[in-house]
Write an enzyme that holds these catalytic residues in place. Structure first.
Site, PDB file in Angstrom:
ATOM      1  N   ALA A 193      31.723  38.264  32.409  1.00 48.14           N
ATOM      2  CA  ALA A 193      32.487  39.338  32.719  1.00 48.14           C
ATOM      3  C   ALA A 193      32.856  39.849  31.366  1.00 48.14           C
ATOM      4  CB  ALA A 193      33.700  39.167  33.340  1.00 48.14           C
ATOM      5  N   ASP A 194      33.217  41.251  31.019  1.00 43.89           N
ATOM      6  CA  ASP A 194      33.632  41.819  30.059  1.00 43.89           C
ATOM      7  C   ASP A 194      34.609  42.767  30.516  1.00 43.89           C
ATOM      8  OD1 ASP A 194      33.212  42.055  26.918  1.00 43.89           O
ATOM      9  OD2 ASP A 194      33.210  44.064  27.677  1.00 43.89           O
ATOM     10  N   THR A 195      36.005  42.791  29.934  1.00 46.73           N
ATOM     11  CA  THR A 195      36.921  43.539  30.223  1.00 46.73           C
ATOM     12  C   THR A 195      37.349  44.401  29.124  1.00 46.73           C
ATOM     13  OG1 THR A 195      37.694  42.085  31.822  1.00 46.73           O
ATOM     14  CG2 THR A 195      39.534  43.893  31.163  1.00 46.73           C
ATOM     15  N   GLY A 198      33.238  44.715  33.730  1.00 49.33           N
ATOM     16  CA  GLY A 198      31.905  44.521  34.170  1.00 49.33           C
ATOM     17  C   GLY A 198      31.704  43.080  34.598  1.00 49.33           C
TER      18      GLY A 198
END
Length: 190
Positions: free
Chosen positions: A70-72, A108
């Protein structure tokens, strides 16, 4: 969550993501990605691409597993991406930009079944509203050091939560991993 057949690998060292996976009842191990995180473009596209890079960089080391990455990121009301501030001064500037306004948190998520090669991705946006913050509020919060290593200079699950009066969308997304959407992705790759 239902029983697992393949081991789950979390491609992140984030304590918040680990906690959310545990709350979902998942057993997993951690293998932190070292993927390139440079990207220029809209926040939604950025988090999708970076989560994909992270998942793929870890997937090559696990030939029979489910890899989750994930990427935030946080975007202020003007669309500027607010990463991790790194310094108290930058944290204070970011909090001033968020004070009394709405902003968006984008995450994502990429899930890869390395046995079949199936890859599923999604991007989730949650809108968050900060109460107006006085200079004393900002100084107090920055002094806690919580904002320094958080995208957007706050943690909703920590002290920063007291400055948030409304959210539209997934709370867990703001923490760093949209669990309802992750559950759906996992169901599709099994």
């Amino acid at each position: 969550m239902p029983s697992q057949s393949l081991p789950i690998i979390l491609a992140s060292g984030s304590p918040r993501r680990k906690e959310l996976l545990s709350q979902m009842g998942l057993e997993y191990t951690v293998d932190v990605s070292e993927a390139d995180e440079s990207f220029c473009g809209p926040a939604g596209d950025m988090v999708l691409e970076l989560s994909r890079r992270k998942a793929r960089s870890v997937a090559v080391r696990h030939p029979a597993a489910i890899v989750i990455a994930a990427d935030t990121t946080v975007c202020d009301a003007d669309g500027e991406i607010l990463g991790k501030p790194g310094t108290p001064e930058r944290a204070a500037d970011m909090l001033r930009a968020l004070s009394g306004r709405w902003h968006s948190v984008f995450t994502g998520v990429t899930v890869i079944n390395t046995l079949t090669g199936q890859e599923e991705r999604c991007a989730v946006e949650t809108r968050v509203h900060f109460v107006p913050m006085s200079e004393a509020d900002i100084a107090f919060y920055v002094a806690t050091k919580e904002p320094i290593d958080k995208a957007g200079a706050y943690g909703i699950q920590g002290t920063g939560g007291m400055f948030i009066d409304r959210i539209e969308g997934s709370y867990s997304n703001v923490v760093g991993l949209p669990t309802a959407q992750l559950r759906a992705l996992l169901a599709r790759v099994r």
